[in-house]
Design an enzyme around this catalytic site. Structure first.
Site, PDB file in Angstrom:
ATOM      1  CG  ASP B   5     -24.156  72.321   2.614  1.00 31.57           C
ATOM      2  OD1 ASP B   5     -24.505  71.417   1.831  1.00 31.57           O
ATOM      3  OD2 ASP B   5     -23.472  73.298   2.269  1.00 31.57           O
ATOM      4  CD  GLU B  66     -27.037  70.108  -0.584  1.00 29.74           C
ATOM      5  OE1 GLU B  66     -27.245  71.198  -0.027  1.00 29.74           O
ATOM      6  OE2 GLU B  66     -26.227  69.947  -1.517  1.00 29.74           O
ATOM      7  CG  ASP B 139     -20.101  75.661   2.853  1.00 29.33           C
ATOM      8  OD1 ASP B 139     -19.966  74.672   2.131  1.00 29.33           O
ATOM      9  OD2 ASP B 139     -19.472  76.721   2.685  1.00 29.33           O
TER      10      ASP B 139
END
Lengths: 182, 182
Positions: B5, B66, B139
């Site tokens: 992330d 992501e 996260d």
């Protein structure tokens, strides 16, 4: 002084040697390209390899990168930001400071007018560096313009943070600027 | 399967081992942090070093990141895009394929609902991986969710280009998915 106009399809790379009297000499200019149909990770690796070659061949003291804004062209801005991240990482890994300049700062430093168009920037870069032809494509000219902009503005350029102390190279430039202004 | 992330202040990193029957085991989860007052090039180098450590320690077959969109929060989106570029470059440099998934794809894969909130994602990740506590910060949970999402979606995930052929790992997953569906 290494200037990088970040991009995935075309990443402009320019190296200039700028004397304390602000006169400048062209050392290297080129464009690193990656295929639009390649995987993103392989495109970024191609860009990184191209920048590493220039770092190894010319050992610049500073790496100047164009600052990317989210509101720019949405189709390409993410790839441009990723390429700029690669350039900044390579600066850190080679132990040289990085500086960010906005397109407006670069145009103003080179042509005296922040709204100058690509052609005007190319023409001024060619004149400053005594090139017989206009540097092409525009990405190559922009990379040279970035390097010149950073050399001339020195530590007055947009710092990468508001708190970082001057690096030795930035201090040297600040000193040179002071001398030049006397 | 390594999920990332991306972020400059906090970059979530999660490694999961997913069997062909889709059962999953937590291998590693952590967050790489960089100081907000450090220079951007040194922040990106810190993120790169943290991801490299995880790549060396766990040797994942695939790296899932992501997908960042320009219309997300403007204050941090450029740093997030730069960090994602670093993650993708490291995948290429370690010879493993990278995959991009949108937040909606990840939420849908994990919770069954693309509009799930952070807490729901954390709770489902904890349940899937049989963790005693919720993975924190968000996260870290998102990184694990990304890794799970990619494992489960396999090559059905958003390809990094529309034309790239399946990598060996993607093909293995596609095969595993077919077996699991019988």
């Amino acid at each position: 002084m290494l200037g990088i106009d970040p991009g995935l399809t075309r990443c402009g790379v320019g190296v200039v040697d700028v004397a304390p009297d602000r006169s400048a000499r062209l050392v290297y200019v080129g464009v690193v390209r990656s295929a639009a149909d390649a995987r993103i990770e392989s495109r970024l690796a191609t860009i990184a390899a191209g920048i590493r070659e220039v770092l190894a061949a010319h050992r610049p003291d500073v790496l100047a990168v164009e600052r990317v804004f989210a509101q720019q062209n949405r189709n390409t801005v993410m790839g441009t930001a990723q390429a700029s991240g690669i350039a900044l990482l390579l600066a850190a890994e080679h132990g040289i400071p990085a500086a960010l300049h906005t397109p407006t700062e670069v145009k103003a430093a080179i042509t005296g007018y922040g709204g100058a168009d690509k052609r005007q920037v190319q023409a001024m870069v060619a004149r400053i560096l005594q090139m017989d032809e206009l540097p092409k494509p525009a990405d190559a000219a922009d990379a040279l313009a970035l390097a010149l902009c950073h050399a001339w503005r020195g530590s007055a350029g947009t710092p990468t943070t508001s708190t970082g102390p001057l690096t030795p190279a930035q201090r040297a430039w600040a000193d040179a600027e002071r001398v030049a202004r006397r």
